[in-house]
Design an enzyme around this catalytic site. Structure first.
Site, PDB file in Angstrom:
ATOM      1  N   PRO A 162       9.464  -4.322  -0.787  1.00 46.69           N
ATOM      2  CA  PRO A 162      10.626  -3.953   0.035  1.00 46.69           C
ATOM      3  C   PRO A 162      10.247  -3.836   1.518  1.00 46.69           C
ATOM      4  O   PRO A 162       9.120  -3.466   1.839  1.00 46.69           O
ATOM      5  CB  PRO A 162      11.043  -2.596  -0.540  1.00 46.69           C
ATOM      6  CG  PRO A 162      10.509  -2.586  -1.933  1.00 46.69           C
ATOM      7  CD  PRO A 162       9.228  -3.370  -1.887  1.00 46.69           C
ATOM      8  N   LYS A 171       0.849  -1.213   0.000  1.00 45.20           N
ATOM      9  CA  LYS A 171       0.000   0.000   0.000  1.00 45.20           C
ATOM     10  C   LYS A 171       0.871   1.244   0.000  1.00 45.20           C
ATOM     11  O   LYS A 171       2.047   1.194   0.433  1.00 45.20           O
ATOM     12  CB  LYS A 171      -0.957   0.032   1.197  1.00 45.20           C
ATOM     13  CG  LYS A 171      -0.285   0.071   2.593  1.00 45.20           C
ATOM     14  CD  LYS A 171       0.151   1.440   3.079  1.00 45.20           C
ATOM     15  CE  LYS A 171       0.803   1.401   4.449  1.00 45.20           C
ATOM     16  NZ  LYS A 171       1.811   2.406   4.686  1.00 45.20           N
ATOM     17  N   ASP A 194      -1.991  -1.572  10.648  1.00 48.40           N
ATOM     18  CA  ASP A 194      -2.573  -1.513   9.304  1.00 48.40           C
ATOM     19  C   ASP A 194      -2.862  -2.880   8.694  1.00 48.40           C
ATOM     20  O   ASP A 194      -3.065  -2.983   7.483  1.00 48.40           O
ATOM     21  CB  ASP A 194      -1.787  -0.579   8.361  1.00 48.40           C
ATOM     22  CG  ASP A 194      -0.299  -0.778   8.452  1.00 48.40           C
ATOM     23  OD1 ASP A 194       0.103  -1.836   8.933  1.00 48.40           O
ATOM     24  OD2 ASP A 194       0.446   0.129   8.047  1.00 48.40           O
ATOM     25  N   ALA A 200      10.724  -2.578   5.629  1.00 51.06           N
ATOM     26  CA  ALA A 200      10.977  -1.332   6.379  1.00 51.06           C
ATOM     27  C   ALA A 200      10.896  -0.133   5.437  1.00 51.06           C
ATOM     28  O   ALA A 200      11.695   0.793   5.507  1.00 51.06           O
ATOM     29  CB  ALA A 200      12.340  -1.393   7.084  1.00 51.06           C
ATOM     30  N   SER A 233       2.589  -6.263   7.246  1.00 53.20           N
ATOM     31  CA  SER A 233       1.161  -6.265   7.621  1.00 53.20           C
ATOM     32  C   SER A 233       0.339  -6.991   6.564  1.00 53.20           C
ATOM     33  O   SER A 233      -0.596  -7.731   6.883  1.00 53.20           O
ATOM     34  CB  SER A 233       0.639  -4.832   7.748  1.00 53.20           C
ATOM     35  OG  SER A 233       1.362  -4.149   8.732  1.00 53.20           O
ATOM     36  N   SER A 234       0.682  -6.771   5.309  1.00 52.76           N
ATOM     37  CA  SER A 234      -0.029  -7.417   4.212  1.00 52.76           C
ATOM     38  C   SER A 234       0.182  -8.934   4.277  1.00 52.76           C
ATOM     39  O   SER A 234      -0.758  -9.721   4.089  1.00 52.76           O
ATOM     40  CB  SER A 234       0.481  -6.842   2.886  1.00 52.76           C
ATOM     41  OG  SER A 234      -0.250  -7.332   1.808  1.00 52.76           O
ATOM     42  N   LEU A 255       5.584   0.475   3.094  1.00 50.99           N
ATOM     43  CA  LEU A 255       4.640  -0.092   2.128  1.00 50.99           C
ATOM     44  C   LEU A 255       3.780  -1.198   2.762  1.00 50.99           C
ATOM     45  O   LEU A 255       2.984  -1.856   2.074  1.00 50.99           O
ATOM     46  CB  LEU A 255       5.407  -0.663   0.926  1.00 50.99           C
ATOM     47  CG  LEU A 255       6.271   0.356   0.165  1.00 50.99           C
ATOM     48  CD1 LEU A 255       7.126  -0.350  -0.885  1.00 50.99           C
ATOM     49  CD2 LEU A 255       5.397   1.420  -0.494  1.00 50.99           C
ATOM     50  N   ALA A 256       3.944  -1.412   4.054  1.00 49.66           N
ATOM     51  CA  ALA A 256       3.146  -2.368   4.848  1.00 49.66           C
ATOM     52  C   ALA A 256       3.265  -3.812   4.353  1.00 49.66           C
ATOM     53  O   ALA A 256       2.313  -4.583   4.475  1.00 49.66           O
ATOM     54  CB  ALA A 256       1.680  -1.937   4.907  1.00 49.66           C
ATOM     55  N   GLY A 257       4.430  -4.179   3.843  1.00 54.37           N
ATOM     56  CA  GLY A 257       4.618  -5.557   3.381  1.00 54.37           C
ATOM     57  C   GLY A 257       4.371  -6.575   4.482  1.00 54.37           C
ATOM     58  O   GLY A 257       3.678  -7.568   4.272  1.00 54.37           O
TER      59      GLY A 257
END
Ligand code: C5P
Length: 294
Positions: A101, A17, A143, A103, A110-111, A106-108
């Site tokens: 990527p 995101k 998130d 830190a 959390s996704s 982009l909330a990787g």
């Protein structure tokens, strides 16, 4: 989020995101901050695969050697939470392929956690509703819940109160992800709270109307200033992107990704070409052209 059930496994593809607006409204007694933020999922995905095993253990493998695959990984914790809450005794083998990527704002992580809850709900046939999965997700991170209600939403509270919204038109972005990441907690610690919070109502209208020029002028992120103090690369890339005159430029989340909002897909390619023609870029940052998810 895309979920596919096969005979013996479940596969999930889950997006990154970006935040087009992020204001910190106040500090909370629980140590978190109340936010108002507009989040949009984009076409950059991690992939996860889940298969049952008879060991009774959660075993995580990842193609990124730098990422822990133990009980501190959010994917592991999501699987553990779901197992404990729903009395699941069987184990699971999880394979995580990272493209988002880390830190990077982009909330990787959390996704991936949201994908784990959704994927294991299918694998273990728990029959949980989206709202139940989203509230479990909120226990794991601020998130995570958003990813159950995307593709785009206005989020408040810690970030876990999610009000879906519709984009007036697809949005094209160029993401610049510096090789140095930022810790979300560290950026919040360096933040000075605003006396008068910025109101995101006009930006939200511009998003819903698809008014790119207006939207570009209204992009805002309260965490930019502390992030730029902690990480000069953020300021440097922000300036470099602004020189190329896109519709707007902003840092996403708590950084370190900086993005340009392009006028359209062709403009996004123009911006990316201009950046990647500079020889040193490849060593210092990843440049990605992405579009908002439908
Ligand atoms: O919720 P999450 O684990 O993603 O948050 C990481 C850190 O960011 C928290 O420990 C907290 O320091 C900070 N944070 C905050 N207020 C929020 C979200 C995150 O202070 N709404």
């Amino acid at each position: 989020m895309w979920i596919n059930r096969e005979v013996d496994r479940v596969r999930v593809r889950t997006p990154a995101k970006v935040n087009l607006f992020l204001e910190v409204v106040g500090r909370r007694p629980d140590g978190y901050h109340d936010l108002a933020t507009l989040m949009v999922t984009v076409g950059l995905h991690d992939s996860l695969e889940f298969r049952g095993n008879e060991t009774g253990e959660i075993r995580l493998e990842c193609d990124q050697p730098g990422l822990s695959t133990g009980s501190d990984n959010l994917v592991w914790r999501a699987a553990d939470l779901l197992r404990k809450r729903h009395g699941v005794a069987t184990g699971v083998d999880i394979q995580l392929r990272k493209r988002i990527p880390m830190a990077a704002g982009l909330a990787g992580g959390s996704s991936d956690a949201a994908a784990t809850l959704a994927g294991l709900n299918r694998l273990w046939e728990l029959g949980l509703e989206t709202n139940q999965l989203a509230s479990l997700g909120a226990e794991l991170g601020s998130d995570v819940a958003f990813f159950f209600h995307g593709p785009s939403a206005w989020c408040t509270g810690r970030g876990e109160i999610v009000e879906p919204l519709k984009l007036g038109r697809p949005l094209d972005f160029v993401l610049v992800c510096p090789s140095v990441g930022l810790s979300t907690a560290g950026v919040f610690r360096a933040l000075r709270l605003p006396e008068t919070p910025v109101d995101g109502a006009c930006l939200r209208q511009a998003v819903e109307a698809g008014e790119i020029v207006d939207l570009g002028k209204r992009l805002f992120n309260r965490l930019e200033e502390p992030a730029m103090e902690l990480c000069p690369e953020v300021a440097r890339w922000r300036e470099r992107l602004a020189q190329l005159e896109p519709a707007g430029v902003l840092m996403s989340g708590s950084g370190s990704t900086v993005f340009a909002l392009a006028r359209d897909a062709a403009d996004a390619l123009r911006l990316a070409r201009a950046l990647t023609s500079e020889r040193e870029v490849g060593d210092q940052a990843r440049v990605l052209v992405v579009r908002s998810c439908d």
